[in-house]
Write an enzyme that holds these catalytic residues in place. Structure first.
Site, mmCIF file in Angstrom:
data_model
loop_
_atom_site.group_PDB
_atom_site.id
_atom_site.type_symbol
_atom_site.label_atom_id
_atom_site.label_comp_id
_atom_site.label_asym_id
_atom_site.label_seq_id
_atom_site.Cartn_x
_atom_site.Cartn_y
_atom_site.Cartn_z
ATOM 1 N N HIS A 3 0.854 -1.191 0.000
ATOM 2 C CA HIS A 3 0.000 0.000 0.000
ATOM 3 C C HIS A 3 0.889 1.241 0.000
ATOM 4 O O HIS A 3 1.937 1.250 0.631
ATOM 5 C CB HIS A 3 -0.891 0.016 1.261
ATOM 6 C CG HIS A 3 -2.062 0.923 1.131
ATOM 7 N ND1 HIS A 3 -1.987 2.284 1.357
ATOM 8 C CD2 HIS A 3 -3.330 0.680 0.758
ATOM 9 C CE1 HIS A 3 -3.169 2.816 1.159
ATOM 10 N NE2 HIS A 3 -4.003 1.874 0.792
ATOM 11 N N ASP B 141 -7.899 -5.413 0.105
ATOM 12 C CA ASP B 141 -8.374 -6.309 -0.963
ATOM 13 C C ASP B 141 -7.987 -7.763 -0.763
ATOM 14 O O ASP B 141 -8.460 -8.632 -1.505
ATOM 15 C CB ASP B 141 -7.806 -5.826 -2.307
ATOM 16 C CG ASP B 141 -8.397 -4.479 -2.669
ATOM 17 O OD1 ASP B 141 -7.643 -3.510 -2.811
ATOM 18 O OD2 ASP B 141 -9.639 -4.406 -2.752
#
Ligand code: SDX
Length: 435
Positions: free
Chosen positions: A311, A369
């Site tokens: 991320h 996710d």
């Protein structure tokens, strides 16, 4: 609250006597920012930050992320507390208005959303123009953008009441648009929204119900869906939100801005990652193949990424991934799924990656996710609908950020600059004189 001056930094161009002093600004939480707005005027230089990894594009009071600590706050409230105690519509109210609603405010907001869930009947015909095998995100981009062709009675973005109605229409109608995209792809009749159902329940009803029989809601699955929507609702200035803001800064109507956000979210590096995680796990096939896959990921030439990991901001666990993992166990237990090979593989993948130097050094952890797709698959949601669901949830975040942009008196059209490395000026050469 607006940012406050907290000091200054002086920038000097080495080898010249040119320098300037830039104000430092501080907010409620997070790093200070250097206000560089006068840098070009004073020193004739731009800043360079491809991917905007260290650039604040705006002031915002909506969402705060501490990537090192794995903290996510919506209007100051920790995501863990909202996921546990709130519901999606209450979170919508919070993101849009800045405070949790009173009972009366919640009831009025709930009614406002409920009575905007239907689509203009002619919008149904848009679906007939798509191929049955169209990706539902393509349909979402098309139909949400087309809302500007049906609700043009209030597109004056400078009118607060018209902004309010547009917000209600977008938040209320995206589940209907999304569910109809799915029904169209499987050739089943569309179901109209029902005013007696909650937001998440209505979405699951329109996705899974059929006219041939009474729909039986599973409260555990509706609660899981509601929590998944909360987890995906907003996330600071991510790629799709920044797209919405850039489109909004030109004065484009809210439907066009949200359609732009949907398009940006579709990419596998962003909202498309949940679909890509399931594909990745299916390709790996079994836990024995994980070590081979991990070594492929570590080989730069393979260009293979561990989808659902990493991320730009979180350099620790994505708090949403932790909640998603817990929800995954709850949903599987509720569905009586004792062993889900995909979940076993995902957990083994997480265990191996988190003990591998490649991931540790790069601070790569599971993101939102990584587990979401496993829950959605267990709930019977097809893989092609995973990113659509992300878009349904993120619509309130996009609308809230768009509204904040429009209401910010200092906002101006977004127009980044560049470093030009192309050809210097040169004269045109007629074709018969070219080499
Ligand atoms: C979302 O921004 C948001 O807030 C997004 C989001 C939201 O709610 O809006 O949180 C939703 O988009 C989550 C992210 C979903 N995407 C994925 O899961 C796709 C896989 N992840 C990567 O593509 C990547 O981690 C990104 C895109 C998420 C972040 O990329 P960055 O910040 O540009 O990181 P990077 O590419 O600079 O990576 C740093 C290093 C690189 O290695 P080196 O060049 O230093 O050797 O880490 C490596 C990268 O190659 N790396 C990965 C990796 N992610 C980064 N290596 C293997 N697998 C990965 N997933």
């Amino acid at each position: 609250m607006t940012s406050k001056a907290t000091g200054s930094i002086t920038v000097t161009v080495e080898g010249s006597n040119k320098s300037t002093t830039l104000p430092l600004l501080g907010g409620t939480l997070g790093p200070q920012v250097a206000d560089i707005r006068k840098l070009y005027g004073d020193l004739g230089i731009f800043t360079y930050d491809p991917g905007y990894g260290a650039t604040a594009s705006c002031e915002s009071t909506i969402t705060y992320i501490d990537g090192d600590e794995g903290v996510l706050l919506y209007r100051g409230y920790p995501i863990e507390q909202l996921a546990e105690n709130s519901d999606f519509l209450e979170v919508c109210y919070l993101l849009l208005n800045g405070e949790l609603p009173t009972n009366g405010e919640y009831k009025a907001f709930h009614k406002g959303v409920t009575y905007h869930t239907m689509l203009h009947e002619q919008l149904r015909r848009f679906y007939d123009g798509f191929r049955r095998d169209a990706h539902p995100m393509a349909i979402m981009c098309g139909v949400v953008g087309a809302m500007a062709a049906f609700y043009h009675d209030n597109l004056d973005i400078n009118d607060a009441e018209q902004r309010r109605i547009a917000a209600f229409r977008l938040i209320a109608k995206v589940p209907t648009i999304a569910a109809w995209a799915y029904k169209y792809s499987i050739g089943q009749p569309f179901l109209y929204p029902r005013n007696d159902l909650g937001y998440a329940e209505n979405f699951l009803y329109m996705l899974n119900g059929v006219p041939a029989e009474e729909y039986v809601n599973n409260p555990i699955l509706s609660r899981a869906m509601d929590r998944i929507l909360i987890l995906h609702a907003d996330h600071e200035q991510n790629a799709s939100t920044s797209t919405v803001r850039l489109a909004g800064s030109t004065g484009a109507n809210p439907f066009a801005c949200i359609a732009a956000g949907i398009a940006a979210l579709w990419g596998p590096a962003h909202g498309g990652a949940n679909e890509a995680v399931l594909k990745m796990l299916a390709e790996i096939g079994s836990p024995e193949n994980i070590p081979q896959f991990i070594s492929e990921v570590k080989d730069k030439n393979s260009h293979t990424k561990l989808m659902g990991f990493g991320h730009r901001v979180y350099k620790n666990f994505d708090p949403r991934a932790k909640i998603m993992k817990e929800t995954c166990h709850e949903v599987l237990a509720e569905l009586g799924i004792k062993d889900e090979p995909l979940l076993d593989m995902a957990m083994e993948m997480e265990r191996i990656a988190l003990s591998d130097d490649y991931f540790i050094q790069r601070k790569l952890y599971p993101n939102v996710d990584f587990y979401s797709g496993i829950i959605l698959k267990a709930m019977g949601i097809p893989t092609s609908m995973f990113t659509v669901l992300f878009a349904v949830a993120r619509t309130v975040g996009w609308v809230s950020q768009w509204k904040e942009l429009i209401e910010d008196p200092s906002q101006r059209i977004g127009r980044p600059r560049q470093i030009y490395t192309g050809a210097a000026a040169r004269d045109f050469v007629p074709v018969d004189k070219r080499g």
